[in-house]
Design an enzyme around this catalytic site. Structure first.
Site, PDB file in Angstrom:
ATOM      1  N   SER A 167     -20.692  43.779 -33.827  1.00 54.45           N
ATOM      2  CA  SER A 167     -20.133  42.621 -34.506  1.00 54.45           C
ATOM      3  C   SER A 167     -19.356  43.152 -35.640  1.00 54.45           C
ATOM      4  CB  SER A 167     -21.279  41.513 -35.277  1.00 54.45           C
ATOM      5  OG  SER A 167     -22.140  41.091 -34.113  1.00 54.45           O
TER       6      SER A 167
HETATM    7  N1  SAH Z   1     -26.323  42.343 -32.769  1.00 56.29           N
HETATM    8  C1  SAH Z   1     -25.430  43.137 -32.096  1.00 56.29           C
HETATM    9  C2  SAH Z   1     -24.246  42.591 -31.640  1.00 56.29           C
HETATM   10  C3  SAH Z   1     -24.589  42.527 -30.241  1.00 56.29           C
HETATM   11  S1  SAH Z   1     -23.527  41.212 -29.026  1.00 56.29           S
HETATM   12  C4  SAH Z   1     -24.998  44.569 -32.946  1.00 56.29           C
HETATM   13  O1  SAH Z   1     -25.050  44.531 -34.065  1.00 56.29           O
HETATM   14  O2  SAH Z   1     -24.241  45.286 -32.319  1.00 56.29           O
HETATM   15  C5  SAH Z   1     -24.343  40.326 -28.307  1.00 56.29           C
HETATM   16  C6  SAH Z   1     -25.487  41.040 -27.396  1.00 56.29           C
HETATM   17  O3  SAH Z   1     -26.590  40.060 -26.903  1.00 56.29           O
HETATM   18  C7  SAH Z   1     -24.949  41.650 -26.393  1.00 56.29           C
HETATM   19  O4  SAH Z   1     -25.510  42.738 -26.177  1.00 56.29           O
HETATM   20  C8  SAH Z   1     -25.752  40.718 -25.124  1.00 56.29           C
HETATM   21  O5  SAH Z   1     -25.953  41.463 -23.887  1.00 56.29           O
HETATM   22  C9  SAH Z   1     -26.789  40.319 -25.766  1.00 56.29           C
HETATM   23  N2  SAH Z   1     -27.383  39.195 -25.120  1.00 56.29           N
HETATM   24  C10 SAH Z   1     -26.863  37.990 -24.314  1.00 56.29           C
HETATM   25  N3  SAH Z   1     -27.623  37.215 -23.934  1.00 56.29           N
HETATM   26  C11 SAH Z   1     -28.880  37.612 -24.312  1.00 56.29           C
HETATM   27  C12 SAH Z   1     -30.170  37.225 -23.967  1.00 56.29           C
HETATM   28  N4  SAH Z   1     -30.495  36.097 -23.056  1.00 56.29           N
HETATM   29  N5  SAH Z   1     -31.149  37.813 -23.977  1.00 56.29           N
HETATM   30  C13 SAH Z   1     -30.836  38.888 -24.957  1.00 56.29           C
HETATM   31  N6  SAH Z   1     -29.970  39.652 -25.272  1.00 56.29           N
HETATM   32  C14 SAH Z   1     -28.489  38.828 -24.853  1.00 56.29           C
END
Ligand code: SAH
Length: 215
Positions: free
Chosen positions: A61
């Site tokens: 993000s």
């Molecule tokens: N917090 C992260 C942002 C990641 S983007 C950071 O600081 O880098 C969002 C993430 O949510 C992705 O990696 C995606 O694979 C995950 N995601 C999407 N649906 C999900 C679910 N049902 N359970 C767990 N993770 C999920």
């Protein structure tokens, strides 16, 4: 002072100018090396205020969004926090500097394992990562003082909100029609009712329900 230090201070100053004013949150951002969470080919951009691609078609993000969401969560060192969407692990790392314990769930094994290796290397020992479907929350560890979802939920995530303690806060991007989300802060009052505040428009990768097949 190293290059990374100068760049992280510049980033922190820019976030402060854009509304991240909580000094604990700014301090946590300053002490978290974002360069350790981005792919090598984006190292030059690690301290810019922008989202960047990571493996599995996902993103780390934008620092401003991380700062604002963390500030909205109002975390202190007594808090047990649940994060859905570990991704690179950057948001979890920041929370680990503010909270007592952070539980974080990622559905892609590749990302979850990479993040876990980063937590070990940086000695962030109060983070417990898990691979799985975060839409179900973490019933064995519930209830939580704080819940943060870092992927766009299609609708209000009631299963997660049921795992929020009285007095607890959840911050969740919830889909509008057309690919953007509204960042919602949910506050569970002591009598159990849920207050809902719309904060701002944001854009996240989708929260996907269900398991992945060994990705
Ligand atoms: N917090 C992260 C942002 C990641 S983007 C950071 O600081 O880098 C969002 C993430 O949510 C992705 O990696 C995606 O694979 C995950 N995601 C999407 N649906 C999900 C679910 N049902 N359970 C767990 N993770 C999920």
């Amino acid at each position: 002072m190293s290059m990374a230090d100068a760049r992280v201070i510049q980033l922190v100053m820019s976030l402060r100018g854009q509304g991240v004013t909580d000094r604990h949150v700014l301090g946590a951002i300053e002490r978290t090396p974002r360069n350790a969470f981005v792919p090598d080919r984006f190292l030059d951009h690690a301290f810019e205020d922008r989202a960047l691609p990571i493996d599995c078609g996902q993103t780390i993000s934008q620092p401003l969004v991380v700062g604002l969401m963390t500030q909205l969560l109002n975390v202190d060192d007594r808090c047990k926090v649940l994060e859905i969407g570990t991704g690179s692990g950057y948001q979890a790392a920041i929370l680990s500097k503010l909270a007592r314990r952070v539980y974080t769930i990622e559905r892609y094994r590749t990302l979850g394992k990479e993040a876990e290796a980063r937590f070990s290397k940086l000695r962030l020992s109060n983070i417990t990562p898990r691979i799985g479907d975060g839409t179900k929350g973490w019933p064995e560890q519930a209830p939580f003082d704080r819940i943060i979802v870092t992927a766009g939920a299609p609708v209000r995530p009631d299963t997660l909100l049921e795992q929020l303690k009285p007095g607890g806060i959840a911050v969740v991007p919830v889909d509008n029609d057309g690919g953007t989300q509204t960042l919602i802060r949910y506050t569970r009052s002591d009598d159990g009712s849920l207050q809902e505040d719309a904060i701002s428009k944001v854009r996240f990768v989708p929260l996907v329900e269900g398991e992945t097949k060994a990705l």
